[in-house]
Design an enzyme around this catalytic site. Sequence first.
Site, mmCIF file in Angstrom:
data_model
loop_
_atom_site.group_PDB
_atom_site.id
_atom_site.type_symbol
_atom_site.label_atom_id
_atom_site.label_comp_id
_atom_site.label_asym_id
_atom_site.label_seq_id
_atom_site.Cartn_x
_atom_site.Cartn_y
_atom_site.Cartn_z
ATOM 1 N N TYR A 135 13.428 21.594 -16.635
ATOM 2 C CA TYR A 135 13.354 20.146 -16.346
ATOM 3 C C TYR A 135 13.950 20.055 -14.884
ATOM 4 O O TYR A 135 15.281 20.120 -14.596
ATOM 5 C CB TYR A 135 14.344 19.590 -17.279
ATOM 6 N N LYS A 163 8.892 20.509 -16.792
ATOM 7 C CA LYS A 163 9.056 19.124 -16.748
ATOM 8 C C LYS A 163 9.313 18.654 -15.253
ATOM 9 O O LYS A 163 10.348 18.853 -14.980
ATOM 10 C CB LYS A 163 10.052 18.217 -17.940
#
Length: 295
Positions: A135, A163
Amino acid sequence: MGHIFEGVGVALTTPFTHNEIDLNALRRHLKYLLENDAKCIVVNGTTAENPTLTDEEKDQVLEVVVNYVNGQVPVIAGTGTNNTEKSIQASVRAREIGADGIMLITPYYNKTNQRGLIEHFTTIANAVKLPVILYNVPSRTNMTINPETVETLSDNEYIVALKDATNDFEYMDELKKRLDLNHFALYSGNDDNVVDYFDKGGHGVISVASNVIPNAFQSLYNAKQKGEDIEVQFHPIQTLLDALAIDVNPIPIKALTAVEGFGNYEVRLPLVKLQDAERETLEQAYEQFKAGDQA
């Protein structure tokens, strides 16, 4: 090995009633998401108000989600912290509860360098042996995962996706040059850039707004896979996203999950609710979106 999911992953909110996690509201929310084409549920991330949840609460929420979803779609647990050992402990618990994968944010406050990122993520992945979504959200952590670092990490068999909340398409272009996208997935972390992200070959989005409109985002992704121009289809979504931008996530989206009956409109400090006029404007925008969607 295919991607964990394609299309819309929902960055799940945590429903509160009188400052306690409302498990019945959580189950209602999950029912709604599964019936409306969510392809993945991401639990205990930023949108879930992760920093305000106790370890016991995080485990409880994850257990309810895993049991309710019962394998219908992947369940990903946000277990990353700025402490490698604690991240391992949380990730092991998530594996034992039954999560299909974990999401690991970059360390924050005691941020590291790129070599430290490689050691941090690799150590967790090798200890837990679950699929890992990295992330990258520099607006919240003040650090980024450089493209060459993502490339190095992608050699690890467990690190399978990113992400990407950079909103930087030069960054995405560089990733695409370095990665085997048949085996490594790129998910947008920004609801408002999905048209360009899908156009450039992104595999989906981990979405905040999809707490209430998962079908709209999944329909957008499906249309893109058919080669359709999705710009016009996105316009009503963009209008709602503009209304959601009234305050920092997850303050606005929780007003809308409350509209749908998924807990009261409550957030935990240091977050505070929208003012009444702001909330009314947002709810009107949401009702207008739904009226158009049903037309």
